[in-house]
Design a protein around this motif. Structure first.
Motif, mmCIF file in Angstrom:
data_model
loop_
_atom_site.group_PDB
_atom_site.id
_atom_site.type_symbol
_atom_site.label_atom_id
_atom_site.label_comp_id
_atom_site.label_asym_id
_atom_site.label_seq_id
_atom_site.Cartn_x
_atom_site.Cartn_y
_atom_site.Cartn_z
ATOM 1 N N UNK A 7 -3.645 13.591 -2.155
ATOM 2 C CA UNK A 7 -3.312 13.889 -3.710
ATOM 3 C C UNK A 7 -3.235 12.941 -4.574
ATOM 4 N N UNK A 8 -2.575 11.505 -3.979
ATOM 5 C CA UNK A 8 -2.679 10.371 -4.806
ATOM 6 C C UNK A 8 -3.630 9.406 -4.685
ATOM 7 N N UNK A 9 -4.806 9.894 -4.058
ATOM 8 C CA UNK A 9 -5.919 8.949 -4.358
ATOM 9 C C UNK A 9 -5.885 7.766 -3.163
ATOM 10 N N UNK A 10 -4.953 8.104 -2.228
ATOM 11 C CA UNK A 10 -4.851 6.907 -1.321
ATOM 12 C C UNK A 10 -5.537 6.717 0.072
ATOM 13 N N UNK A 11 -6.680 7.658 0.032
ATOM 14 C CA UNK A 11 -7.530 7.693 1.228
ATOM 15 C C UNK A 11 -8.964 7.872 0.786
ATOM 16 N N UNK A 12 -9.869 6.891 1.042
ATOM 17 C CA UNK A 12 -9.584 5.911 2.016
ATOM 18 C C UNK A 12 -8.825 4.876 1.553
ATOM 19 N N UNK A 13 -8.173 4.140 2.042
ATOM 20 C CA UNK A 13 -7.295 2.797 1.498
ATOM 21 C C UNK A 13 -8.381 1.815 1.403
ATOM 22 N N UNK A 14 -8.463 0.947 0.194
ATOM 23 C CA UNK A 14 -9.109 -0.067 -0.076
ATOM 24 C C UNK A 14 -8.797 -1.230 0.937
ATOM 25 N N UNK A 18 -8.820 -20.310 -0.295
ATOM 26 C CA UNK A 18 -9.847 -19.314 -0.286
ATOM 27 C C UNK A 18 -9.480 -18.057 -0.122
ATOM 28 N N UNK A 19 -10.320 -17.121 -0.570
ATOM 29 C CA UNK A 19 -9.965 -15.611 -0.481
ATOM 30 C C UNK A 19 -11.134 -14.974 -0.309
ATOM 31 N N UNK A 20 -10.791 -13.862 0.547
ATOM 32 C CA UNK A 20 -12.077 -12.796 0.989
ATOM 33 C C UNK A 20 -11.325 -11.483 1.262
ATOM 34 N N UNK A 21 -12.215 -10.706 1.298
ATOM 35 C CA UNK A 21 -11.878 -9.084 1.679
ATOM 36 C C UNK A 21 -11.536 -9.310 3.284
ATOM 37 N N UNK A 22 -10.540 -8.517 3.704
ATOM 38 C CA UNK A 22 -9.999 -8.450 5.130
ATOM 39 C C UNK A 22 -11.287 -7.858 6.097
ATOM 40 N N UNK A 23 -11.415 -8.439 6.969
ATOM 41 C CA UNK A 23 -12.665 -8.106 8.055
ATOM 42 C C UNK A 23 -12.111 -6.599 8.659
ATOM 43 N N UNK A 24 -10.767 -6.301 8.530
ATOM 44 C CA UNK A 24 -10.385 -5.041 9.115
ATOM 45 C C UNK A 24 -9.922 -4.032 8.226
ATOM 46 N N UNK A 25 -10.300 -2.851 8.541
ATOM 47 C CA UNK A 25 -9.722 -1.676 8.023
ATOM 48 C C UNK A 25 -8.340 -1.408 8.425
ATOM 49 N N UNK A 26 -7.392 -1.208 7.377
ATOM 50 C CA UNK A 26 -5.992 -0.975 7.978
ATOM 51 C C UNK A 26 -5.563 0.297 8.848
ATOM 52 N N UNK A 27 -6.399 1.296 8.848
ATOM 53 C CA UNK A 27 -6.282 2.542 9.408
ATOM 54 C C UNK A 27 -7.600 3.210 9.893
ATOM 55 N N UNK A 28 -7.875 3.627 11.085
ATOM 56 C CA UNK A 28 -9.158 4.287 11.443
ATOM 57 C C UNK A 28 -9.217 5.994 10.725
ATOM 58 N N UNK A 29 -8.079 6.359 10.483
ATOM 59 C CA UNK A 29 -8.131 7.830 10.028
ATOM 60 C C UNK A 29 -6.957 8.002 9.329
ATOM 61 N N UNK A 30 -7.146 9.333 8.436
ATOM 62 C CA UNK A 30 -5.794 9.744 7.773
ATOM 63 C C UNK A 30 -4.859 9.891 8.485
ATOM 64 N N UNK A 31 -4.863 10.497 10.082
ATOM 65 C CA UNK A 31 -3.793 10.817 10.445
ATOM 66 C C UNK A 31 -3.118 9.715 11.149
ATOM 67 N N UNK A 32 -3.544 8.491 11.272
ATOM 68 C CA UNK A 32 -3.221 7.308 11.450
ATOM 69 C C UNK A 32 -2.450 6.619 10.445
ATOM 70 N N UNK A 36 0.855 -1.154 -0.098
ATOM 71 C CA UNK A 36 0.173 0.137 0.038
ATOM 72 C C UNK A 36 0.790 1.365 0.029
ATOM 73 N N UNK A 37 2.135 1.114 0.334
ATOM 74 C CA UNK A 37 3.066 2.475 0.543
ATOM 75 C C UNK A 37 3.731 2.883 -0.822
ATOM 76 N N UNK A 38 3.533 1.746 -1.691
ATOM 77 C CA UNK A 38 4.290 1.958 -3.111
ATOM 78 C C UNK A 38 4.161 3.251 -3.615
ATOM 79 N N UNK A 39 3.034 3.979 -3.832
ATOM 80 C CA UNK A 39 3.228 5.306 -4.170
ATOM 81 C C UNK A 39 3.831 6.348 -3.533
#
Length: 272
Positions: A252-259, A213-227, A177-180
């Motif tokens: 600016x890079x369109x990284x928030x919110x993170x998928x 088996x694959x699924x969407x993570x049940x967890x958000x990576x971050x709760x806020x842009x500040x985090x 997720x940090x690549x950009x």
């Protein structure tokens, strides 16, 4: 291409690709803190959430269905126990392996409250495998991207389980997720692989009857842009004082919110 390669070639490719994630020495030397470290509180919070609201995803389900009541469970790269302690009602004995003694202390404290007998082993798998007896099920969640010698790791898990081996990992490297931001702040293009498919291919080449088996993570990576910005500063070897700048750049890079990540569960049973 992967289908035509043998286990030795796939293991070497995994190691090479994982090594390509190393941070250049010039950047690393300027880091105010170890960019690969994780705060203990993040792990304990995740474990406590897993205990309060057990995840109904495939990793816990595949582990539970293969673990007999009162059975022995091995959790490698256990942290405080998010992948194992939610099954406390079924566990007869838990063997937890982690490189962090602090993580194992947190796990042991929670296991004690839950009435789960536990043996903790501090060290890196499979170096400490001889200190663990055979178990009914072995699980390793969110650890394989830290394992350069993945063939040895998987073979040792299989050797210690008389029933099932269960792995959980993101479908791509957890730092992807940090690549950009790496490209923006350091003009550094980060790798794409290894990915979960590479782990699946290696496990199959080792002779295991692999299920995926694959699924969407049940967890958000971050709760806020500040985090997000604070974490990104840490990972990018930037001073924490630049967090606002990093946050603005992420917007600016369109990284928030993170998928949310995609999580992959890989499992196989020992042949009868």
């Amino acid at each position: 291409m992967l289908d035509s390669m043998d286990a030795e070639e796939l293991a070497a490719l995994w190691r090479e690709r994982l090594e390509s994630w190393a941070i250049p020495e010039k950047i690393l030397a300027a880091a105010p803190a170890d960019p690969w470290s994780y705060p203990l509180a993040r792990f304990t919070a995740r474990t406590d959430q897993a205990l309060a609201e057990p995840d109904e995803g495939p990793t816990l389900a595949r582990t539970a269905e293969a673990l007999p009541g009162g059975g022995a469970l091995l959790d490698v790269g256990s942290g405080p126990g998010a992948a194992s302690l939610p099954l406390h009602a079924r566990i007869g004995h838990l063997y937890a392996v982690d490189t962090s003694g602090e993580m194992l202390e947190e796990l042991a404290a929670r296991a004690d409250k839950l009435g789960v007998p536990v043996t903790t082993v501090t060290g890196r798998w499979p170096d400490v495998a001889e200190g663990v007896p055979e178990v009914d099920v072995a699980v390793a969640a969110h650890v394989v991207y830290n394992v350069p010698d993945l063939d040895r790791f998987l073979l040792a898990l299989a050797a210690r389980s008389r029933g099932r081996v269960v792995l959980e990992l993101p479908n791509r490297h957890p730092m992807s997720w940090l690549s950009p931001l790496w490209e923006h702040f350091h003009d550094l293009v980060r790798p794409v692989r290894p990915i979960a498919e590479d782990c699946v291919a290696l496990a199959a080449a080792l002779g295991f009857d692999v299920h995926v088996e694959e699924r969407e993570s049940p967890l958000e990576r971050f709760g806020s842009l500040e985090e997000l910005a604070a974490s990104a500063c840490h990972r990018l070897c930037l001073d924490p004082s630049r967090a606002q700048e990093v946050g603005r750049t992420a917007l600016e890079l369109g990284m928030w919110p993170l998928p949310r990540d995609r999580w992959v569960t890989i499992w196989w049973d020992r042949p009868v």
